[in-house]
Design a protein around this motif. Structure first.
Motif, PDB file in Angstrom:
ATOM      1  N   MET A   1      -3.874  51.677   6.856  1.00  0.00           N
ATOM      2  CA  MET A   1      -2.841  51.139   5.968  1.00  0.00           C
ATOM      3  C   MET A   1      -2.482  49.708   6.342  1.00  0.00           C
ATOM      4  SD  MET A   1       0.030  53.868   4.682  1.00  0.00           S
ATOM      5  CE  MET A   1       0.884  52.565   3.804  1.00  0.00           C
ATOM      6  N   GLN A   2      -2.697  49.347   7.590  1.00  0.00           N
ATOM      7  CA  GLN A   2      -2.503  47.967   8.027  1.00  0.00           C
ATOM      8  C   GLN A   2      -3.886  47.342   8.229  1.00  0.00           C
ATOM      9  OE1 GLN A   2       0.688  47.064  10.833  1.00  0.00           O
ATOM     10  NE2 GLN A   2       1.268  49.237  10.840  1.00  0.00           N
ATOM     11  N   ALA A   3      -4.609  47.225   7.132  1.00  0.00           N
ATOM     12  CA  ALA A   3      -6.028  46.873   7.199  1.00  0.00           C
ATOM     13  C   ALA A   3      -6.280  45.507   7.817  1.00  0.00           C
ATOM     14  CB  ALA A   3      -6.642  46.941   5.804  1.00  0.00           C
ATOM     15  N   HIS A   4      -5.469  44.501   7.472  1.00  0.00           N
ATOM     16  CA  HIS A   4      -5.704  43.157   8.004  1.00  0.00           C
ATOM     17  C   HIS A   4      -5.515  43.130   9.519  1.00  0.00           C
ATOM     18  CE1 HIS A   4      -5.924  38.779   8.070  1.00  0.00           C
ATOM     19  NE2 HIS A   4      -4.832  38.774   8.827  1.00  0.00           N
TER      20      HIS A   4
ATOM     21  N   PRO B   1      -8.948  53.404   0.815  1.00  0.00           N
ATOM     22  CA  PRO B   1      -9.811  52.821  -0.219  1.00  0.00           C
ATOM     23  C   PRO B   1     -11.236  52.614   0.303  1.00  0.00           C
ATOM     24  CG  PRO B   1      -7.682  51.733  -0.216  1.00  0.00           C
ATOM     25  CD  PRO B   1      -7.691  52.652   0.975  1.00  0.00           C
ATOM     26  N   LYS B   2     -12.208  52.941  -0.525  1.00  0.00           N
ATOM     27  CA  LYS B   2     -13.595  52.939  -0.073  1.00  0.00           C
ATOM     28  C   LYS B   2     -14.047  51.575   0.443  1.00  0.00           C
ATOM     29  CE  LYS B   2     -15.168  56.668  -3.125  1.00  0.00           C
ATOM     30  NZ  LYS B   2     -16.077  57.033  -4.235  1.00  0.00           N
ATOM     31  N   ASP B   3     -13.614  50.503  -0.221  1.00  0.00           N
ATOM     32  CA  ASP B   3     -14.060  49.177   0.205  1.00  0.00           C
ATOM     33  C   ASP B   3     -13.521  48.821   1.586  1.00  0.00           C
ATOM     34  OD1 ASP B   3     -11.475  49.086  -0.876  1.00  0.00           O
ATOM     35  OD2 ASP B   3     -11.671  47.015  -1.523  1.00  0.00           O
ATOM     36  N   ILE B   4     -12.276  49.183   1.850  1.00  0.00           N
ATOM     37  CA  ILE B   4     -11.685  48.913   3.171  1.00  0.00           C
ATOM     38  C   ILE B   4     -12.364  49.769   4.232  1.00  0.00           C
ATOM     39  CG2 ILE B   4      -9.583  49.145   4.556  1.00  0.00           C
ATOM     40  CD1 ILE B   4      -7.979  48.434   2.071  1.00  0.00           C
ATOM     41  N   PHE B   5     -12.597  51.030   3.912  1.00  0.00           N
ATOM     42  CA  PHE B   5     -13.214  51.932   4.885  1.00  0.00           C
ATOM     43  C   PHE B   5     -14.622  51.458   5.247  1.00  0.00           C
ATOM     44  CE2 PHE B   5     -15.243  55.854   6.361  1.00  0.00           C
ATOM     45  CZ  PHE B   5     -14.287  56.332   7.238  1.00  0.00           C
TER      46      PHE B   5
END
Length: 313
Positions: free
Chosen positions: A148-151, A176-180
């Motif tokens: 959830m804190q991807a950055h 989200p698939k792109d982040i994963f």
């Protein structure tokens, strides 16, 4: 010759609610656990309810309170009242400013959640570097849901790679698939939660369906990372430890995933007091841990299906 600029944003900031050292159950070796705030799930049995909200929260440890009235005096919003039964908080008025926690002489009030930069985190991790090197350990990002804190997570992972620190991430898989897919190559070990096989039940007890969770796990295993995945299954009495659910999870992992073979069974432990301290409702109908014989029975079901099983993280 100019030095190559680092790809790490050392000033990237995250919201952390705890850092625990010398952990031995959340990945290989001796590890430091970094708990990130924020989770898209709201599991009835959540062991870390202070990690669900993405923002800092106020917790009250009533047993520490000496009824001095300081918190009532300093609260800018007048949200606290000292009564014969103790201090009462009106959370609709509380702005989580933390003034009461700052002045409380016994730390009965505490803010849960603080800002930490990637640079500051690496300074903390370096303190345990000797233990990592000697034990094959490293850092485990957990929460909450770290993605959830991807950055912040991305740059923390990159920094760990630069410093040669082994990385594990515990995730619900609801990402989200792109982040994963973008962050997965930076992670050495995945502690991947599987809770309920049926999507409707999953949505009822956790707040979200499980299709995305399953799709991310399939993609991860299909990319050749199966040996880097440890499935974690919380055994919640009457909810996830039922014969129907266990058989459903075994079927999914064996037939749809196929290549993941490591499973951790995590028996439920009651943490209702945490919810009281946060002023949140606790929805669990039981407060008892699953029977030891029942846990062993579930362990045997997985082992008979070809999985390597460990009870506990």
């Amino acid at each position: 010759m100019p030095q190559k600029e680092s790809v790490v944003d050392w000033n990237a900031q995250g919201t952390v609610f705890d850092v625990q050292r010398f952990a031995v159950h959340d990945g290989p070796g001796i590890r430091t656990l970094v708990f990130l705030k924020g989770c898209p799930l709201s599991c009835w049995w959540c062991q870390n309810p202070e990690g669900i909200s993405p923002i800092p929260e106020l917790m009250h440890f009533e047993f520490r309170c000496m009824r001095c009235g300081t918190c009532q005096e300093v609260c800018p919003q007048h949200a606290l009242e000292l009564t014969q039964g103790g201090v009462v908080i009106d959370r609709t008025q509380c702005t989580r400013c933390g003034v009461c926690a700052h002045y409380c002489p016994t730390t009965a009030w505490q803010m849960v959640g603080f800002t930490l930069s990637v640079k500051g985190l690496m300074q903390e991790l370096e303190k345990d570097r000797l233990y990592y090197d000697q034990s094959g350990g490293g850092v485990t990002f957990t929460g909450g849901e770290p993605f959830m804190q991807a950055h912040f997570l991305q740059h923390a992972l990159k920094a760990c790679k630069e410093l040669g620190i082994h990385i594990a991430v515990e995730t619900s898989g609801f990402v989200p698939k792109d982040i994963f897919s973008q962050l997965a190559p930076l992670i050495d070990v995945f502690l991947y939660d599987q809770k309920l096989a049926d999507s409707q039940q999953h949505a009822y007890f956790t707040g979200v369906p499980n299709e995305l969770i399953k799709e991310n796990l399939k993609a991860l295993a299909g990319s050749g990372r199966a040996s880097d995945v440890i499935i974690r299954i919380p055994l919640i009495p009457g909810i996830t430890d039922t014969h129907e659910n266990i058989e459903g999870l075994i079927s999914f992992l064996k037939n749809d995933i196929g290549s993941v073979r490591r499973v951790d069974l995590l028996p439920f432990h009651d943490v209702g007091e945490k919810y009281v301290r946060l002023g949140k409702p606790y929805r669990m109908p039981t407060h008892e841990s699953p029977d030891a014989d029942h846990v062993e029975h579930i362990k045997a079901l997985f082992e008979n299906s070809g999985f390597t099983v460990k009870v506990g993280g």
